[in-house]
Design an enzyme around this catalytic site. Structure first.
Site, PDB file in Angstrom:
ATOM      1  N   GLY A 131      23.164 150.965  75.578  1.00  0.00           N
ATOM      2  CA  GLY A 131      23.503 150.498  76.917  1.00  0.00           C
ATOM      3  C   GLY A 131      23.753 151.588  77.944  1.00  0.00           C
ATOM      4  CG  MET A 172      14.634 148.062  71.388  1.00  0.00           C
ATOM      5  SD  MET A 172      13.561 149.035  72.455  1.00  0.00           S
ATOM      6  CE  MET A 172      12.390 149.650  71.267  1.00  0.00           C
ATOM      7  CG  LEU A 231      11.244 139.082  77.496  1.00  0.00           C
ATOM      8  CD1 LEU A 231      11.550 139.373  78.963  1.00  0.00           C
ATOM      9  CD2 LEU A 231      12.371 138.293  76.855  1.00  0.00           C
ATOM     10  CG  ASN A 248      10.785 147.425  80.420  1.00  0.00           C
ATOM     11  OD1 ASN A 248      11.895 147.520  79.909  1.00  0.00           O
ATOM     12  ND2 ASN A 248       9.710 147.954  79.864  1.00  0.00           N
ATOM     13  CG  HIS A 290       7.701 152.403  79.103  1.00  0.00           C
ATOM     14  ND1 HIS A 290       7.863 151.826  77.861  1.00  0.00           N
ATOM     15  CD2 HIS A 290       6.709 153.318  78.972  1.00  0.00           C
ATOM     16  CE1 HIS A 290       6.990 152.373  77.020  1.00  0.00           C
ATOM     17  NE2 HIS A 290       6.279 153.281  77.673  1.00  0.00           N
ATOM     18  CB  SER A 335       7.242 153.888  84.614  1.00  0.00           C
ATOM     19  OG  SER A 335       6.467 155.038  84.368  1.00  0.00           O
ATOM     20  CG  ASP A 381       5.566 149.028  78.105  1.00  0.00           C
ATOM     21  OD1 ASP A 381       6.567 148.431  78.552  1.00  0.00           O
ATOM     22  OD2 ASP A 381       5.563 149.587  77.004  1.00  0.00           O
ATOM     23  CD  GLU A 433      14.947 155.915  80.513  1.00  0.00           C
ATOM     24  OE1 GLU A 433      15.767 155.021  80.241  1.00  0.00           O
ATOM     25  OE2 GLU A 433      14.137 156.364  79.678  1.00  0.00           O
TER      26      GLU A 433
END
Length: 192
Positions: A20, A94, A97, A111, A113, A140, A149, A178
């Site tokens: 997290g 992980m 969907l 998302n 990545h 990204s 992705d 990130e």
């Protein structure tokens, strides 16, 4: 997603599977005065995810679902709708969907990545970048669609790969980026 006006903060759900660290940076961002989001819900597919501790620390509602079948996915969709969620942020989530789930929130799932998409979709991105002797890698943020992705890229950050980098050191450098990229990408995505 419409442009925000005044103090209209958007309700966000963050999906996690692990530590997290991106969730924590998103929570800190949500607490800023200029922030356009409120994190209303943390969802995980892993009851042992360390990141769930942030739900307790910051008093955010949390739920664990196994995402193994359409019934559990229906429960997730209902939970999101009951909490009036406008945006879903996948942060180290992980699980892939389903098409049905994505269609329920079309254009409203982001998302993050750990590669410069469209390069290195999927797993083991750092190993692949090093093995291919890339000079740069990065991260990204993209809109999730039904192809892994492959959705529209919102923002990217580059990281130089030096000759001493290992997958572990590269991962650490990229994770730092990130934490800055995701909040900025959310602001951008909300104005699309």
């Amino acid at each position: 997603m419409a442009l925000l006006t005044g103090s209209n903060k958007k309700n966000v759900a963050v999906f996690i599977s692990g530590t997290g660290s991106n969730l924590k940076s998103l929570i800190k961002f949500s607490k800023l005065k200029k922030s356009q989001i409120i994190i209303k819900l943390i969802i995980s597919n892993n009851s042992k995810a360390k990141g769930l501790q942030y739900a307790n620390i910051y008093k955010i509602k949390k739920k664990v679902f196994d995402f193994k079948n359409t019934l559990s996915e229906k429960k997730v969709i209902n939970e999101l709708k009951n909490n009036d969620i406008h945006l879903i942020c996948l942060a180290g989530f992980m699980k892939i969907l389903s098409k049905n789930f994505i269609n329920n929130f079309k254009g409203k799932i982001l998302n993050i990545h750990p590669s410069l998409l469209p390069k290195y979709k999927g797993l083991n991105t750092h190993e692949r970048a090093i093995r291919n002797k890339d000079k740069y890698s990065g991260c990204s943020v993209h809109i999730v669609n039904s192809r892994l992705d492959s959705g529209r890229i919102i923002s990217q950050k580059k990281v130089r790969i030096n000759k001493f980098d290992t997958p572990k050191t590269l991962a650490k450098k990229i994770l730092t980026k990130e934490h800055k990229l995701y909040p900025a990408a959310i602001i951008k995505a909300l104005s699309l």
